[in-house]
Design a protein around this motif. Structure first.
Motif, PDB file in Angstrom:
ATOM      1  N   GLY A   7     -48.088 -26.263 -22.069  1.00 33.35           N
ATOM      2  CA  GLY A   7     -48.261 -25.265 -21.011  1.00 33.35           C
ATOM      3  C   GLY A   7     -47.470 -25.581 -19.754  1.00 33.35           C
ATOM      4  N   HIS A   8     -47.526 -26.817 -19.287  1.00 37.72           N
ATOM      5  CA  HIS A   8     -46.824 -27.189 -18.053  1.00 37.72           C
ATOM      6  C   HIS A   8     -45.310 -27.015 -18.208  1.00 37.72           C
ATOM      7  CE1 HIS A   8     -45.903 -29.194 -14.306  1.00 37.72           C
ATOM      8  NE2 HIS A   8     -45.063 -29.979 -14.961  1.00 37.72           N
ATOM      9  N   ARG A   9     -44.787 -27.446 -19.352  1.00 39.91           N
ATOM     10  CA  ARG A   9     -43.345 -27.324 -19.596  1.00 39.91           C
ATOM     11  C   ARG A   9     -42.932 -25.853 -19.644  1.00 39.91           C
ATOM     12  NH1 ARG A   9     -40.552 -26.672 -24.014  1.00 39.91           N
ATOM     13  NH2 ARG A   9     -42.332 -26.987 -25.367  1.00 39.91           N
ATOM     14  N   THR A  10     -43.765 -25.024 -20.265  1.00 41.30           N
ATOM     15  CA  THR A  10     -43.474 -23.594 -20.355  1.00 41.30           C
ATOM     16  C   THR A  10     -43.467 -22.952 -18.975  1.00 41.30           C
ATOM     17  OG1 THR A  10     -44.503 -23.521 -22.539  1.00 41.30           O
ATOM     18  CG2 THR A  10     -44.234 -21.415 -21.396  1.00 41.30           C
ATOM     19  N   VAL A  11     -44.476 -23.267 -18.164  1.00 42.56           N
ATOM     20  CA  VAL A  11     -44.560 -22.705 -16.811  1.00 42.56           C
ATOM     21  C   VAL A  11     -43.376 -23.175 -15.967  1.00 42.56           C
ATOM     22  CG1 VAL A  11     -45.908 -22.692 -14.672  1.00 42.56           C
ATOM     23  CG2 VAL A  11     -47.046 -22.366 -16.862  1.00 42.56           C
ATOM     24  N   LYS A  12     -43.044 -24.444 -16.065  1.00 45.66           N
ATOM     25  CA  LYS A  12     -41.919 -24.989 -15.294  1.00 45.66           C
ATOM     26  C   LYS A  12     -40.602 -24.325 -15.690  1.00 45.66           C
ATOM     27  CE  LYS A  12     -39.814 -29.406 -14.106  1.00 45.66           C
ATOM     28  NZ  LYS A  12     -39.812 -30.848 -14.339  1.00 45.66           N
ATOM     29  N   TRP A  13     -40.412 -24.119 -16.983  1.00 47.73           N
ATOM     30  CA  TRP A  13     -39.191 -23.475 -17.472  1.00 47.73           C
ATOM     31  C   TRP A  13     -39.107 -22.038 -16.940  1.00 47.73           C
ATOM     32  CZ3 TRP A  13     -38.386 -19.313 -20.876  1.00 47.73           C
ATOM     33  CH2 TRP A  13     -37.078 -19.169 -21.340  1.00 47.73           C
ATOM     34  N   LEU A  14     -40.199 -21.296 -17.050  1.00 50.94           N
ATOM     35  CA  LEU A  14     -40.204 -19.913 -16.571  1.00 50.94           C
ATOM     36  C   LEU A  14     -40.076 -19.834 -15.055  1.00 50.94           C
ATOM     37  CD1 LEU A  14     -42.824 -18.343 -18.957  1.00 50.94           C
ATOM     38  CD2 LEU A  14     -40.411 -17.741 -18.789  1.00 50.94           C
ATOM     39  N   ASP A  15     -40.673 -20.802 -14.352  1.00 57.96           N
ATOM     40  CA  ASP A  15     -40.555 -20.831 -12.899  1.00 57.96           C
ATOM     41  C   ASP A  15     -39.101 -21.037 -12.487  1.00 57.96           C
ATOM     42  OD1 ASP A  15     -41.694 -20.846 -10.211  1.00 57.96           O
ATOM     43  OD2 ASP A  15     -41.183 -22.984 -10.205  1.00 57.96           O
ATOM     44  N   GLY A  16     -38.388 -21.906 -13.179  1.00 59.47           N
ATOM     45  CA  GLY A  16     -36.975 -22.117 -12.872  1.00 59.47           C
ATOM     46  C   GLY A  16     -36.149 -20.854 -13.069  1.00 59.47           C
ATOM     47  N   HIS A  17     -36.440 -20.129 -14.149  1.00 61.65           N
ATOM     48  CA  HIS A  17     -35.703 -18.886 -14.400  1.00 61.65           C
ATOM     49  C   HIS A  17     -36.087 -17.786 -13.409  1.00 61.65           C
ATOM     50  CE1 HIS A  17     -33.315 -19.882 -17.926  1.00 61.65           C
ATOM     51  NE2 HIS A  17     -34.313 -20.690 -18.250  1.00 61.65           N
ATOM     52  N   ALA A  18     -37.361 -17.726 -13.041  1.00 62.65           N
ATOM     53  CA  ALA A  18     -37.779 -16.740 -12.043  1.00 62.65           C
ATOM     54  C   ALA A  18     -37.170 -17.066 -10.684  1.00 62.65           C
ATOM     55  CB  ALA A  18     -39.305 -16.697 -11.947  1.00 62.65           C
ATOM     56  N   ALA A  19     -37.124 -18.345 -10.340  1.00 60.23           N
ATOM     57  CA  ALA A  19     -36.506 -18.739  -9.067  1.00 60.23           C
ATOM     58  C   ALA A  19     -35.044 -18.327  -9.037  1.00 60.23           C
ATOM     59  CB  ALA A  19     -36.633 -20.252  -8.861  1.00 60.23           C
ATOM     60  N   GLY A  22     -33.053 -16.301  -5.879  1.00 57.29           N
ATOM     61  CA  GLY A  22     -31.728 -16.716  -5.442  1.00 57.29           C
ATOM     62  C   GLY A  22     -31.402 -18.184  -5.660  1.00 57.29           C
ATOM     63  N   ALA A  23     -32.219 -18.895  -6.408  1.00 55.05           N
ATOM     64  CA  ALA A  23     -31.942 -20.307  -6.697  1.00 55.05           C
ATOM     65  C   ALA A  23     -30.808 -20.404  -7.715  1.00 55.05           C
ATOM     66  CB  ALA A  23     -33.193 -20.980  -7.251  1.00 55.05           C
ATOM     67  N   PRO A  24     -30.167 -21.558  -7.807  1.00 54.85           N
ATOM     68  CA  PRO A  24     -29.124 -21.709  -8.826  1.00 54.85           C
ATOM     69  C   PRO A  24     -29.706 -21.594 -10.228  1.00 54.85           C
ATOM     70  CG  PRO A  24     -29.535 -23.797  -7.709  1.00 54.85           C
ATOM     71  CD  PRO A  24     -30.340 -22.753  -7.007  1.00 54.85           C
ATOM     72  N   LYS A  25     -28.853 -21.224 -11.157  1.00 52.20           N
ATOM     73  CA  LYS A  25     -29.294 -21.079 -12.546  1.00 52.20           C
ATOM     74  C   LYS A  25     -29.780 -22.432 -13.065  1.00 52.20           C
ATOM     75  CE  LYS A  25     -27.890 -19.436 -17.043  1.00 52.20           C
ATOM     76  NZ  LYS A  25     -26.846 -18.912 -17.891  1.00 52.20           N
ATOM     77  N   PRO A  26     -30.955 -22.441 -13.696  1.00 51.86           N
ATOM     78  CA  PRO A  26     -31.457 -23.719 -14.206  1.00 51.86           C
ATOM     79  C   PRO A  26     -30.568 -24.242 -15.333  1.00 51.86           C
ATOM     80  CG  PRO A  26     -32.962 -21.931 -14.780  1.00 51.86           C
ATOM     81  CD  PRO A  26     -31.866 -21.339 -13.955  1.00 51.86           C
ATOM     82  N   ILE A  27     -30.474 -25.547 -15.380  1.00 52.66           N
ATOM     83  CA  ILE A  27     -29.665 -26.166 -16.425  1.00 52.66           C
ATOM     84  C   ILE A  27     -30.492 -26.201 -17.697  1.00 52.66           C
ATOM     85  CG2 ILE A  27     -28.539 -28.305 -17.122  1.00 52.66           C
ATOM     86  CD1 ILE A  27     -28.100 -28.870 -14.150  1.00 52.66           C
ATOM     87  N   GLY A  28     -29.891 -25.752 -18.773  1.00 51.27           N
ATOM     88  CA  GLY A  28     -30.587 -25.754 -20.057  1.00 51.27           C
ATOM     89  C   GLY A  28     -30.678 -27.158 -20.629  1.00 51.27           C
ATOM     90  N   PRO A  29     -31.328 -27.270 -21.758  1.00 45.63           N
ATOM     91  CA  PRO A  29     -31.424 -28.594 -22.379  1.00 45.63           C
ATOM     92  C   PRO A  29     -30.049 -29.059 -22.846  1.00 45.63           C
ATOM     93  CG  PRO A  29     -32.262 -26.914 -23.867  1.00 45.63           C
ATOM     94  CD  PRO A  29     -31.970 -26.231 -22.561  1.00 45.63           C
ATOM     95  N   PRO A  30     -29.872 -30.371 -22.949  1.00 47.72           N
ATOM     96  CA  PRO A  30     -28.601 -30.878 -23.474  1.00 47.72           C
ATOM     97  C   PRO A  30     -28.380 -30.330 -24.880  1.00 47.72           C
ATOM     98  CG  PRO A  30     -30.026 -32.668 -22.733  1.00 47.72           C
ATOM     99  CD  PRO A  30     -30.818 -31.421 -22.648  1.00 47.72           C
ATOM    100  N   ARG A  31     -27.126 -30.176 -25.245  1.00 43.23           N
ATOM    101  CA  ARG A  31     -26.832 -29.579 -26.545  1.00 43.23           C
ATOM    102  C   ARG A  31     -26.347 -30.574 -27.586  1.00 43.23           C
ATOM    103  NH1 ARG A  31     -23.244 -24.807 -24.376  1.00 43.23           N
ATOM    104  NH2 ARG A  31     -22.147 -25.263 -26.294  1.00 43.23           N
TER     105      ARG A  31
END
Length: 192
Positions: free
Chosen positions: A79-91, A96-105
């Motif tokens: 749950g925490h990881r999901t909320v944090k991920w969505l919060d980064g994308h919403a920000a 107006g925050a910078p695009k969140p960096i995705g996971p390493p590939r």
């Protein structure tokens, strides 16, 4: 009743998440948004209490009680990881925050990332197992708890399969294309 409550908790999770992120970034009310996001664990408490009351009132332990334990475990583990991920994308999209960096590939950074995600599944399996064991002790009738016991195996089978998938990233790491460094995204993440 329990299945409907699980569905209501899942819907409530997303409604509270959307409301919290909207309050934070659209209405510019970060405290209200944080308050709404912090209400999400209450949904799991409601589900836990309702499941315990259902068993207390004499309901036959069945797959719905096991599913409730797995749902709570998943929420605790991921749950925490999901909320944090969505919060980064919403920000990014709304604030107006910078695009969140995705996971390493590629390579070791990707394997490390998959290992961390698997740890969330492991935590979920532990929480579900503890809740199921508590329910088994609560019912205290070996002839009525076989369904709950089988859900413990389901939790650990899921964690095992996810663990094998995460391990495969260590055994067969994906190589970066020529010209793109393996840890590029990891280095960018560390800089921020």
């Amino acid at each position: 009743m329990i299945v409907a409550l699980i569905a209501a908790c899942e819907i409530g999770f997303w409604v509270l998440l959307a409301a919290g992120l909207s309050a934070r970034y659209l209405m510019r009310m970060p405290r209200l948004g944080l308050g709404l996001l912090l209400c999400e664990p209450l949904l799991e408490v409601v589900l836990l209490v309702a499941t315990a009351l259902d068993l207390k009132n004499g309901a036959e332990p069945n797959w719905t009680h096991g599913l409730a334990a797995l749902y709570i475990g998943y929420t605790v583990g991921h749950g925490h990881r999901t909320v944090k991920w969505l919060d980064g994308h919403a920000a990014h999209r709304l604030g107006g925050a910078p695009k969140p960096i995705g996971p390493p590939r590629y390579g070791t950074p990707r394997a490390r990332h998959e290992g961390k995600v698997w740890l969330g599944t492991l935590v979920g399996a532990v929480v579900a197992t503890v809740l199921l064991q508590l329910a088994i002790w609560y019912v205290d009738d070996p002839s009525r708890v076989t369904s709950l016991e089988s859900w413990r195996y389901t939790a650990w089978r899921t964690a095992g399969i996810h663990g094998l998938v995460a391990l495969s990233y260590w055994i067969w790491p994906r190589k970066a294309p020529v010209g793109e460094p393996e840890g590029l995204l990891e280095k960018e993440r560390l800089r921020r």
